[in-house]
Each structure stands twice: as C-alpha cells, then as structure tokens.
Motif scaffolding. Structure first.
Motif, PDB file in Angstrom:
ATOM      1  N   UNK A 145      16.374  66.172  33.257  1.00 29.95           N
ATOM      2  CA  UNK A 145      15.629  67.425  33.117  1.00 29.95           C
ATOM      3  C   UNK A 145      16.548  68.594  32.798  1.00 29.95           C
ATOM      4  N   UNK A 146      17.735  68.601  33.383  1.00 30.43           N
ATOM      5  CA  UNK A 146      18.700  69.666  33.103  1.00 30.43           C
ATOM      6  C   UNK A 146      19.131  69.635  31.634  1.00 30.43           C
ATOM      7  N   UNK A 147      19.282  68.442  31.069  1.00 34.73           N
ATOM      8  CA  UNK A 147      19.618  68.321  29.645  1.00 34.73           C
ATOM      9  C   UNK A 147      18.526  68.978  28.807  1.00 34.73           C
ATOM     10  N   UNK A 148      17.280  68.655  29.099  1.00 40.35           N
ATOM     11  CA  UNK A 148      16.160  69.202  28.333  1.00 40.35           C
ATOM     12  C   UNK A 148      16.091  70.725  28.469  1.00 40.35           C
ATOM     13  N   UNK A 149      16.364  71.228  29.660  1.00 39.92           N
ATOM     14  CA  UNK A 149      16.380  72.680  29.862  1.00 39.92           C
ATOM     15  C   UNK A 149      17.511  73.333  29.064  1.00 39.92           C
ATOM     16  N   UNK A 150      18.686  72.715  29.056  1.00 39.46           N
ATOM     17  CA  UNK A 150      19.847  73.283  28.360  1.00 39.46           C
ATOM     18  C   UNK A 150      19.622  73.389  26.858  1.00 39.46           C
ATOM     19  N   UNK A 151      18.762  72.532  26.298  1.00 47.43           N
ATOM     20  CA  UNK A 151      18.517  72.619  24.849  1.00 47.43           C
ATOM     21  C   UNK A 151      17.306  73.504  24.528  1.00 47.43           C
ATOM     22  N   UNK A 152      16.808  74.200  25.553  1.00 49.46           N
ATOM     23  CA  UNK A 152      15.764  75.197  25.328  1.00 49.46           C
ATOM     24  C   UNK A 152      14.352  74.744  25.597  1.00 49.46           C
ATOM     25  N   UNK A 153      14.175  73.544  26.100  1.00 52.28           N
ATOM     26  CA  UNK A 153      12.824  73.068  26.392  1.00 52.28           C
ATOM     27  C   UNK A 153      12.305  73.687  27.684  1.00 52.28           C
ATOM     28  N   UNK A 154      10.988  73.803  27.757  1.00 49.00           N
ATOM     29  CA  UNK A 154      10.307  74.340  28.926  1.00 49.00           C
ATOM     30  C   UNK A 154       9.499  73.234  29.576  1.00 49.00           C
ATOM     31  N   UNK A 155       9.531  73.198  30.912  1.00 46.15           N
ATOM     32  CA  UNK A 155       8.708  72.203  31.609  1.00 46.15           C
ATOM     33  C   UNK A 155       7.244  72.541  31.380  1.00 46.15           C
ATOM     34  N   UNK A 156       6.488  71.536  30.936  1.00 47.84           N
ATOM     35  CA  UNK A 156       5.080  71.747  30.618  1.00 47.84           C
ATOM     36  C   UNK A 156       4.145  71.112  31.638  1.00 47.84           C
ATOM     37  N   UNK A 157       4.649  70.178  32.410  1.00 54.65           N
ATOM     38  CA  UNK A 157       3.774  69.570  33.404  1.00 54.65           C
ATOM     39  C   UNK A 157       4.376  68.326  34.014  1.00 54.65           C
ATOM     40  N   UNK A 158       3.691  67.853  35.027  1.00 51.40           N
ATOM     41  CA  UNK A 158       4.085  66.632  35.718  1.00 51.40           C
ATOM     42  C   UNK A 158       2.906  65.674  35.668  1.00 51.40           C
ATOM     43  N   UNK A 159       3.141  64.477  35.179  1.00 52.00           N
ATOM     44  CA  UNK A 159       2.119  63.434  35.171  1.00 52.00           C
ATOM     45  C   UNK A 159       2.324  62.614  36.438  1.00 52.00           C
ATOM     46  N   UNK A 160       1.442  62.786  37.374  1.00 44.08           N
ATOM     47  CA  UNK A 160       1.551  62.178  38.698  1.00 44.08           C
ATOM     48  C   UNK A 160       1.280  60.672  38.605  1.00 44.08           C
ATOM     49  N   UNK A 161       2.167  59.883  39.211  1.00 43.69           N
ATOM     50  CA  UNK A 161       2.011  58.423  39.250  1.00 43.69           C
ATOM     51  C   UNK A 161       1.670  57.854  37.878  1.00 43.69           C
ATOM     52  N   UNK A 162       2.340  58.332  36.856  1.00 44.99           N
ATOM     53  CA  UNK A 162       1.984  58.019  35.474  1.00 44.99           C
ATOM     54  C   UNK A 162       2.422  56.626  35.023  1.00 44.99           C
ATOM     55  N   UNK A 163       3.518  56.140  35.569  1.00 46.19           N
ATOM     56  CA  UNK A 163       4.001  54.810  35.198  1.00 46.19           C
ATOM     57  C   UNK A 163       4.360  54.032  36.456  1.00 46.19           C
ATOM     58  N   UNK A 164       4.408  52.725  36.289  1.00 50.83           N
ATOM     59  CA  UNK A 164       4.774  51.850  37.395  1.00 50.83           C
ATOM     60  C   UNK A 164       6.095  51.179  37.059  1.00 50.83           C
ATOM     61  N   UNK A 165       7.057  51.325  37.949  1.00 51.57           N
ATOM     62  CA  UNK A 165       8.379  50.718  37.762  1.00 51.57           C
ATOM     63  C   UNK A 165       8.802  50.117  39.088  1.00 51.57           C
ATOM     64  N   UNK A 166       9.219  48.877  39.025  1.00 54.64           N
ATOM     65  CA  UNK A 166       9.638  48.150  40.227  1.00 54.64           C
ATOM     66  C   UNK A 166       8.584  48.206  41.328  1.00 54.64           C
TER      67      UNK A 166
END
Length: 181
Positions: A145-166
């Motif tokens: 997320x810090x990388x995305x912020x450093x290149x000028x992106x803005x947080x647009x939202x959080x997709x709750x429980x969006x994917x299943x991993x492990x």
C-alpha cells in the motif's frame, strides 16, 4: 523514464524493466519459491517450481504484442540482476488497467517496487494512453500500500473478505489514480 519500443524495455535511474526470457525461469523460481511472497500475492502458487516459472513466462511476449497484459522483469540496470516483476493489465473498453508487482525478499526495502511502479504508471499514461490505473493489496501487506501511495494513488476502498487464501477470507485494499488528476 525512457521506453524503447523496439526492445520493449523501460529504464529508470537504477532499473531496466524488460520482457522475461525463458532463461529467467531459474531465478524466478528461486525468488518466488518463498512463503512470504506467496502469502502477499493473490495468485502465486506455493511451492513454486521451475515448471510454474516456465508456464508463466511462456505467454508474456504474445500478451505484450496483443496488448493484453504487459509483464516486465525488474532488473538492475548496471548488473542485470533480476529483482522481481511488475505487470500492467489492459482493459481497452475502459482505458484502464491494474498494476501488480512482486519483489524477491532479499531485495525488499530498497525502493525497487516504487521505482518500477512509477515507470509503469508513466508507461500506462503516456505510452499506452490509459485514463486510469488501479492497484490492490492484502490488508496484511501494508508495504504494498505504501508503494501505491508513493506513486500518487489514493485509497478508494476496502473489499471486505473479498478473496480466500489458505482457508481464510482476506480484505483487499484498492487504490487508484486518474491521468492528470
């Protein structure tokens, strides 16, 4: 940032972003066969084998030429050392794409993901004429997320429980940027 269309490479102060070659497969395997990278990426398999790398690299050039997906090796400009990968998906219907990246754990914290992402963003907006670029990361990987912020992106939202991993549902945090805004 410079782009060489004939060689299909991007160059920055320290990096050369180039298409992957079959000869990169052993290094990709070594870098990706790492649980810490696996748990921070959406689709990377684990364990990661040479066959995984060869299969993954196999379609890069064709996808690039058909403007479906741009996948670059992140390499040291002076030595050629392979640090990781960066990709840009293409959705021509909407003039946008997703940026995604991974860096080998030995190279974390050196700013390579940020430098490569800045180059890819320039490529998206100025070479491929995209209107919008977005990225996403697991909530458990705030460094991405810090990388995305450093290149000028803005947080647009959080997709709750969006994917299943492990066997666990994970939140995905979405960032975006529109050209010229």
């Amino acid at each position: 940032m410079q782009y060489n269309d004939i060689q299909q490479t991007l160059t920055t102060e320290r990096l050369c972003l180039r298409l992957f070659n079959e000869s990169d497969a052993a290094t990709v395997t070594e870098l990706c066969n790492n649980y810490n990278i696996y748990k921070s990426t959406l689709t990377l398999p684990y364990p990661y084998t040479l066959d995984c790398a060869l299969s993954w690299i196999q379609h890069h050039r064709q996808n690039f030429e058909k403007e479906k997906h741009y996948e670059f090796a992140i390499c040291d400009k002076a030595t050629g050392t392979l640090y990781g990968a960066i990709a840009l998906s293409c959705d021509h219907r909407y003039d946008h794409g997703e940026i995604a990246y991974w860096i080998g754990e030995a190279y974390w914290g050196d700013g390579y993901a940020t430098e490569a992402s800045q180059a890819m963003l320039h490529f998206a907006f100025h070479v491929k004429k995209f209107h919008r670029v977005y990225g996403r990361h697991f909530a458990s990987n705030p460094a991405s997320g810090k990388v995305l912020q450093k290149i000028g992106m803005t947080q647009e939202g959080v997709f709750i429980d969006h994917v299943k991993k492990e066997g666990q549902y994970k939140n995905l945090i979405y960032y975006g940027i529109v050209k010229g805004k």
